[in-house]
Each structure stands twice: as structure tokens, then as C-alpha cells.
Write a protein that holds these residues in place. Sequence first.
Motif, mmCIF file in Angstrom:
data_model
loop_
_atom_site.group_PDB
_atom_site.id
_atom_site.type_symbol
_atom_site.label_atom_id
_atom_site.label_comp_id
_atom_site.label_asym_id
_atom_site.label_seq_id
_atom_site.Cartn_x
_atom_site.Cartn_y
_atom_site.Cartn_z
ATOM 1 N N THR A 68 0.875 -1.383 -0.193
ATOM 2 C CA THR A 68 -0.086 -0.091 0.103
ATOM 3 C C THR A 68 0.873 1.440 0.044
ATOM 4 O O THR A 68 2.172 1.206 -0.130
ATOM 5 N N LEU A 69 0.211 2.437 0.004
ATOM 6 C CA LEU A 69 0.975 3.639 -0.076
ATOM 7 C C LEU A 69 1.429 3.711 1.640
ATOM 8 O O LEU A 69 2.074 4.908 1.785
ATOM 9 N N LEU A 70 1.084 3.037 2.598
ATOM 10 C CA LEU A 70 0.989 3.408 3.869
ATOM 11 C C LEU A 70 2.679 3.728 4.375
ATOM 12 O O LEU A 70 2.848 4.524 5.198
ATOM 13 N N PRO A 264 -2.834 9.056 -6.785
ATOM 14 C CA PRO A 264 -2.645 8.177 -5.347
ATOM 15 C C PRO A 264 -1.512 8.701 -4.497
ATOM 16 O O PRO A 264 -1.867 8.739 -3.198
ATOM 17 N N HIS A 265 -0.183 8.934 -5.092
ATOM 18 C CA HIS A 265 0.784 9.220 -4.072
ATOM 19 C C HIS A 265 0.705 10.636 -3.718
ATOM 20 O O HIS A 265 1.442 10.776 -2.788
ATOM 21 N N ARG A 267 -2.391 11.482 -2.578
ATOM 22 C CA ARG A 267 -3.642 11.536 -1.623
ATOM 23 C C ARG A 267 -4.781 12.538 -2.225
ATOM 24 O O ARG A 267 -5.358 12.802 -1.145
ATOM 25 N N LEU A 268 -4.631 12.621 -3.435
ATOM 26 C CA LEU A 268 -5.837 13.765 -3.609
ATOM 27 C C LEU A 268 -6.647 13.193 -4.930
ATOM 28 O O LEU A 268 -5.826 12.341 -5.559
ATOM 29 N N LYS A 269 -7.670 13.496 -5.200
ATOM 30 C CA LYS A 269 -8.209 13.224 -6.657
ATOM 31 C C LYS A 269 -9.684 14.486 -6.842
ATOM 32 O O LYS A 269 -9.977 15.073 -5.740
ATOM 33 N N ASN A 301 6.563 5.928 -11.282
ATOM 34 C CA ASN A 301 6.049 7.168 -11.931
ATOM 35 C C ASN A 301 4.937 7.614 -11.017
ATOM 36 O O ASN A 301 4.074 6.566 -10.560
ATOM 37 N N GLU A 303 1.363 8.144 -11.320
ATOM 38 C CA GLU A 303 0.651 7.988 -12.416
ATOM 39 C C GLU A 303 -0.852 8.788 -11.890
ATOM 40 O O GLU A 303 -1.318 8.754 -10.777
ATOM 41 N N ILE A 304 -1.238 9.363 -13.155
ATOM 42 C CA ILE A 304 -2.636 10.052 -12.801
ATOM 43 C C ILE A 304 -3.480 8.765 -13.179
ATOM 44 O O ILE A 304 -3.599 8.271 -14.317
ATOM 45 N N ALA A 305 -4.478 8.486 -12.519
ATOM 46 C CA ALA A 305 -5.370 7.235 -12.706
ATOM 47 C C ALA A 305 -6.676 7.970 -12.772
ATOM 48 O O ALA A 305 -7.034 8.718 -12.044
ATOM 49 N N CYS A 306 -7.487 7.719 -13.856
ATOM 50 C CA CYS A 306 -8.729 8.110 -14.172
ATOM 51 C C CYS A 306 -9.837 7.351 -12.882
ATOM 52 O O CYS A 306 -9.643 6.186 -13.124
ATOM 53 N N ASP A 307 -10.287 8.232 -12.141
ATOM 54 C CA ASP A 307 -11.127 7.541 -10.952
ATOM 55 C C ASP A 307 -12.548 7.683 -11.314
ATOM 56 O O ASP A 307 -13.279 7.584 -10.329
ATOM 57 N N ILE B 422 -11.149 12.203 -0.273
ATOM 58 C CA ILE B 422 -10.280 12.814 -1.160
ATOM 59 C C ILE B 422 -9.153 11.927 -1.641
ATOM 60 O O ILE B 422 -8.836 11.943 -2.658
ATOM 61 N N HIS B 423 -8.853 11.033 -1.042
ATOM 62 C CA HIS B 423 -7.971 10.034 -1.130
ATOM 63 C C HIS B 423 -8.277 8.668 -1.504
ATOM 64 O O HIS B 423 -7.906 7.987 -2.618
ATOM 65 N N TRP B 503 -0.348 -0.679 -15.129
ATOM 66 C CA TRP B 503 -0.104 0.559 -13.984
ATOM 67 C C TRP B 503 0.991 0.069 -12.784
ATOM 68 O O TRP B 503 0.730 -0.878 -12.402
#
Lengths: 371, 604
Positions: A68-70, A264-265, A267-269, A301, A303-307, B422-423, B503
Amino acid sequence: MFFVIAVIVLIFVVIFQIAKASEYVSILKGEEVSRRQNNRINGFLMIAFLVLGLIGVWYCNELYYDKTLLPYRSAIVEGELVDQMLWWTLIITGVVFILTQILLFWFAFKYQESDNRKAVFFPHNTKLEIIWTVIPAIFLTVLVVIGLRNWFKFTGDAPDNALRIEVTGKQFSWMFRYPGKDGEFGKKYFRLIDPAGGNQLGQIWRDTTIQVKNSRGGSREMTFKADTSNYNDIFSPQIMYVPKGKPVKLIINAMDVVHNVGLPHFRLKMDAVPGTPTTLWFTPQATTAEMRERTGNPNFNYEIACDQMCGNGHYTMKGTVVVVEENEFKIWLAMQKPAYYTAFPDLDPTKKTVNDTTAKPAAGQTVALKP
Amino acid sequence: MSNEAVLHSHDVHSHDDHHGHHHHESFISKYVFSQDHKMIAKQFLITGMVWAILGGLMSVLFRFQLGYPDAEFTWMKDLLGKWVNDKGQITAESYYSLVTIHGTVLVFFVLTAGLSGTFANLLIPLQVGARDMASPFLNMLSYWFFLAASLVMLSSLFVETGPFSGGWTAYPPLSALASAQPGSGTGMDLWLIAMALFVVSSLLGGLNYIATILNMRTKGMSMTRMPLTIWALFFTAILGVLSFPVLLSGFILLIFDRNYGTSFYLSDIFITANNVGALPNEGGNAILYQHLFWFLGHPEVYIIILPAMGMVSEVLSVNSRKPIFGYMAMVGSLFAITILAFLVWAHHMFVTGLNPFLGAFFVLLTLLIAVPSAIKVFNWLTTIWRGSIRFTPAMLFAIGFVSLFISGGLTGIWLGNSALDIHLHDTYFVVAHFHIVMGVAGIFGMFCGIYHWYPKMYGRYLNNTLGYIHFWVTLAGAYLIFWPMHYSGLAGMPRRYYDYAQWESFKQFGDLNKFITIVAMIVFAVQLLFLFNFFYSIWKGRKVRSQNPWGATTLEWTTPINPGHGNWPGEIPEVHRWAYDYGKDGQEFIPQTTPVGSNETNHH
């Protein structure tokens, strides 16, 4: 294939025969006896499930925590607040989770029907009920307060010195526009979009008159006056360069359907909505190169993931954010040729000196900036 | 007439000749166009079960793709035709169709129609002491509109351009433009027609449930003597009646945008595919649809979970041989959840660019729901505390429900907080959250109800051993499938992706996806076992020999074992007490129909 089906059917038949036999046995034994037996088995399974379940929770964490990113610090300054909030929430909900699950399965095991004990008539107790109304309310208030403080930080105004980048999502890729030397984005209009003519965003480059059809078959004329601040706007498909340590403000658009800039890295979208621009800002604190080192993954990298579900190619809608040191960013920006001059090379005052490929920063160029 | 008189004036065991007491019923009027609420309940249940199997099968198919993206199951080509490419893999288009239809049918057709349609119909007249619904005819129509909706939805699977594939939330512009996705063509027309029919069905049902509960309670059945199942179904019906029309209005605007050139949701759109170019629409707002959708969409999750809560409360109490703890607090928390359900919809929209100040109120109100939810959980725990628990399959599913509701409810505290949403928005964390708290918990509530009231529905028992296997495999499987998804969510892994191979940030979960797929197949197989148990037991199950097999206090167990249309052969019994006198004054249980004795203690 048929073999697999045959085996499954066989297993079903065996289970069914056992189930039927056990039902006959329970009828023979009598309802009371078989109920007691079932109680003992299921009571034991309750406690077994609790123990195995808690071990499973621990084991799952062992297996997947590192994926995970934790373990990695947020790549933006503001993202640290998300992580902090996440840990507080995890502690509070984690304690409640473990306590209540233990109570549930332990009570189920302990208070199974028994000859030595009778059920207690205990219909209500106001004091207890007030306690477990007030205590959750207090903890939730704490979480709401921390959460809203962070929320207003994320969604508040970006600092004045923020670098502004316009992001546009379309099926199924991302486009970025930098305001160029004048610091202003030129005006654009969606009917002027002309991918074949190099005008991906519909920037108003020239004095234009177009015929606009309405849905009833009629049409009207629309006239546009060229916006000169478009001339130095820089267009970058798929890759967004941003400098480390400087606030960046994204102005987010969509060309066709709703997309989402998922970072994701960071923590925003934020959604990209056709016709309604949204914004998002952040301050990068780790370059791509630093993150490659930290994660030990040379292919890493941002990455910008379309969510947001955007069509059959949704899963391919990837963009890349390249975070570089500020001086590298300046070099990169200086090397870019405005989209206007790519479309109209004859008008380019510098056309003899600038290499033509710079208008489209290809993968090779990205690598050139990496340490 | 007292309950005793009802009991003794009829032979409760002779159910076979019992139907003869009533008017003559042909096959058509008894099984097809039935106006008997019990038969309509069975119709809802079995149609819901058909959809559950179809929807579950769809999830197994798209789990194949996620677990084995490179495998070549050429045999699937024979089964699914053009949904599978020549290499034997489900195509992206059909993957998205499967995900979309899976979501739609499980939320609406299984967990709404199959759950509250079944149990509101079965239990409301039986537990409040009514012969049937306020309007049996509208009740019948409610089922037939649901069946029509089902058939239209089913037909959409077979159209040339495929069924709708833009996600069950059907956000425009994607859902409005066939040029943006083939599934948004005829498939979406059929989806909208099916959903409109479904809303009609749901409104007809809901109005009936409310009218029946308010007007047709038997003598002595005051509102505060009603079992919690009825309270839960009452609030569910209110939620549905007030919010489904808003969804329908959202759909109508969408139909106008799709077919009549309006721009409610559309603005500034340029479609690159097939050189479609700029669309004429200007001035609309795509977010408007999301508001209208989630104004139903959020109450919808309570429409799913409240009936489950009600049945679980009842079953926990009956099988702990103890009154439900804090009856009034349980009713109060159901009421609080119902009110709050209308005020939290925008927490699905924190990242749409919603005004952050407005968002703050939705954070506050959303986290406020945790308070009534916590009350319910602690009250359930106290209900089984110092009880005398009988582990019937229904009781097991009730305990499983509480466990899942805790697990899934707590992650709601994460996602309801905009500063975390938001995350985590639209990642697998969300998938884990709503599947546990709404999907699996809702299904557990449904199973709990089926196992508990099956003897009332069919006069026979389900096989216990199969029930135990069904429960333990499903509970363990549900956790094995959804618990690890929290971790992929914490890696930011987006939902609704066909393939993660390209990805760098998400492809580390390939093994996990395989594991989840395998568990999902096993759990699905065990549901088939349940299905077999269900239909086998209708004809071959052990016969119910006592009128009140679980020793429960409520009115449905005062009817004959196989009640005819009208439920009670004599007069409707009178009610003298609340529904939860278990273990009172040393008595095992006291039915609601027993008058209060002169030396009985007063607990209120």
C-alpha cells in the motif's frame, strides 16, 4: 471442463447426502438433543472463527502492508494531513472493531443455551444507553474537527505564487496546458477544438466565424476574436511536469464525459466535469527520482489514474506527473514550443533555432531530465 | 376472540384441507395473479433469487477477468459468444456491462425488491395482525411492475450494442451519449425503462406497506408494541416513497437529454471517437444528475439495510430467549437513521467540485449516522449477553450480520470524512466498504429472514446442516474476499478497471486478485447449495409440526402452519403486550396475545 463440472456435482451430491442423513439422525435423536449438539458445534465455531479471523487480520496486514502507500510518506506536503487523519481514524475504528468483534463472538460462544443458566430478562438500561450514545459522539466530534480543518486546507485557495496548470481529460487520455511567459491562459471554446489542425483544446487563435447548429436543425453564427495570450500557451499531452517545493494549482476540465484526476501518491483526487471547471492544489515534496529511490522501483512514476467510470477504455486512461527540481523544471519549460507555433510554423519567430520535436515531449525527453 | 380460542377452534395440523375453507382458487389466481400477500412475497423472493444468481454469476465472470487477465478460457466463447474475444477473454466492453448490470440488479432487484419486497409483504400483515395488505390489488401490481422491470432489464443483455455499461450510477454525459460508449445506446434505453418500471413497483409497494402499518393493526397493537421488523419495514417504505420519485425525475431529465435534444446535464462536449465532434448542447450541468441520483442513492442503502436490521433484531431476540435490549432506543435509532439518510447524499460527491463549505455539513451529518448505528450494535451485543442462545441457521446469519455491519460500518467513518475520501474515493476501499456493509450484510439479513420464516412460508424446514455449511463458508468467504480489498484501496487502486497490467502503482495486487477470484467462485457455489436446499425443501423438507417452532411471541406464529388467504381462520387475535416478553417472570416466553396477568411485573 466437463471433468471439473462432474467433480463439483459429485461434491454437491456428497454434501447433500450427508446433510440428509444428519437430518434423519437428528429426528431420531429428538429435537432437544440435536439442538444441543448443533449449539455446541456452532458455539465452538464462533470462537474458532474469532481467533482465526483475528490471526487472518494480522496475516493480511503482514502480506499487504508494504504494497500500500502507507509505508511511504506522501509525495506532497498537504498529503501528510491525509496520512495523519488516516492513522487517527484507523486507531479509533480499529480499537472499536477489535473490541466489538471479540464481544460479539465471545458472547455468542459463552451464552449458548445451557442447563445451568437461564436467560436474563434485561429489556433496557437508560444509563448504559446514554454511555454508548455519548462516547461515540465524542470520538466522532474529534474526527469531524480534524477532518474539516484538513478539508478546508485542501479545498481552500491555493497560495498566490502557485504555478497554474490546466488539465483536460478526454476519452482516454490527459492533456495539460501551461500559461506560457505571460502567465495567462488564452480563451478557448469547445466548438473550436480541432485535433487534426493541432488545436486540441479549442484555443481561440484567430478571428473566426463559425456556424453553430442547434438540435432542431437550425443554425446561428458565432464570431470569435483572437486571444493573443493563447500564442505562448504550452501544450503537453499525457505528461505533466511540476517543480518540487512550489505550490501547483490545477484547473481541471473534461472534454467529453466526467473523468477524475486521481493522484494516489499525492492522496488527492478531483473530478473533471465537462462544462464545469474544478480546481486542486498541492505542493510536491519528493521528485520522481527520489520516489524511485525510496520505493526501490526504477520504473516508478507518479501516475494519474482516472477514477471516474468514463467508457470502455477507462482502465487505460493514464497520465504521468513528473516532479523535478525547480531548475530542471525551468529548463524543461524553456524548451517547450507553444502549441500555436506548432500548428502555424510559418508564424514562429524562432523556428530556425528550435527543434521541431519539442512540441511533443516524448518519452526520450522525459528520461533526459532524470538524474 | 382470544388467542386460545383461535388455537383450539381449529385443528392446526390439518393444513392440507385448509385452503378449502376459503373461496375457490384456480392455479392462476393462487400462484400467478395472486393477491395474497404471502404468495406475492414468495414471488418477490423467487424473482429476487433468480436475479441474485444471475448477478452473482456476472460477478464470477468479471472476477475471472480480474483474477486471470491473461488466461485463455476459449470455452467461454461458446457460452458467451461475442462477449468474449477470440483469445477467450471477456472484452472490456462486456466487462463493464457485467459490472454495471451486477451492481444494478443486486442493489435494486435483489436487495430492494427481493429483500423488502419479500419480507414487507410476508411479515407486515402477519405481524401487525391484518388479513392482507391495505390494497391487495396494488400489491399484486407492485410485483408485476417488478417482473416487467426484470424482463426489460434481462432483454437488454441481448441487444446488439450490449447492455448499459457505464456503472450502476449511470452518470451522464457517459450514460447520455451513445457516441461515448456503445452500451449507452439501446442498452441504456432499456435500462432506463426497466428502472422506471421498478420505481413504479417500489412506490406501489411502499404506499401499501405504510397504509397497512398505520391503519390495519389489530386491536391492542399500538405502534410501540410492534415488533422491530415492522418498525424497520415502515421506515424503509417511507424512505422509498420519498426518495424514489426524485430518482425518477432525474431519469426523466436524462431521457429528455438522450432523446429530445435538451441540455439538462450536457454542456461543452466534444467527442473524439468516430469524428463526432462538438455536440450542440450548452448550459447543462452533469453534477445535477448526481444530486438527483444520490438523493435516492443514499437512502437506498438504508432501504437495503433497515429491513435487515429489523429482522436481525427479531431473530437475535427470539434465539437468545431474551427481549431485545433497548426497544425504544432501537426504534429511535431507526428513526434517526431515516431522517439522516435524506441529509447525507452529497458525501458521494465530495470530489465533484462540490462547494467545500456545503461539503462540511455533509461530513458532519454523515458521521452523525455513526451514533444511531453504534447504539444499534451495542444493543444487539447486550441482547445476546447473558442470553440462552440457540444457534439456528437464522441466528447464525443474524450474528454474521452484526459482525459485517460493524466491519463495514467502521470504514464508513473513513469515507464519510471528506478529508480521507479525497484520497480513498472510488478505490477498492470503497468497494470493500459498501460490499461488506450493504451487500453482504444485506444478503445476510435476507438469509436470516429466509431461514427464520421459511417454516411460515412453506410449512417445512430448510435442511439445517446445509444451512450451517452455507453460513460458515459464506461468512468466511465474504471476509476473505472483501477484507484484503481495503489494502488495495489504501494503495489507491481504482475500481472499475478492466486490467491493471499497465499500472506501475497497482499491478502488485495480481496474486491477491487471483485469490479473491477463487474464493468468490467457492462462495458462489455454496449459494447454489442454498438454492438447492431452498427448492428441495419446498417439497421434501421436514414438515413443521408445531405451530410456533421457534417459541416466538409474535402474531405470525398464531396462524395455522399453512395459513390460507386471510391468515387467521377465525377472528384476528388481540394483542396485549409488546413483542419481546422472553424469559420474563421465569416464563420461557409470553406470546403477544396473552393478556397481562395481575401479578406480572411491569418493566416499562
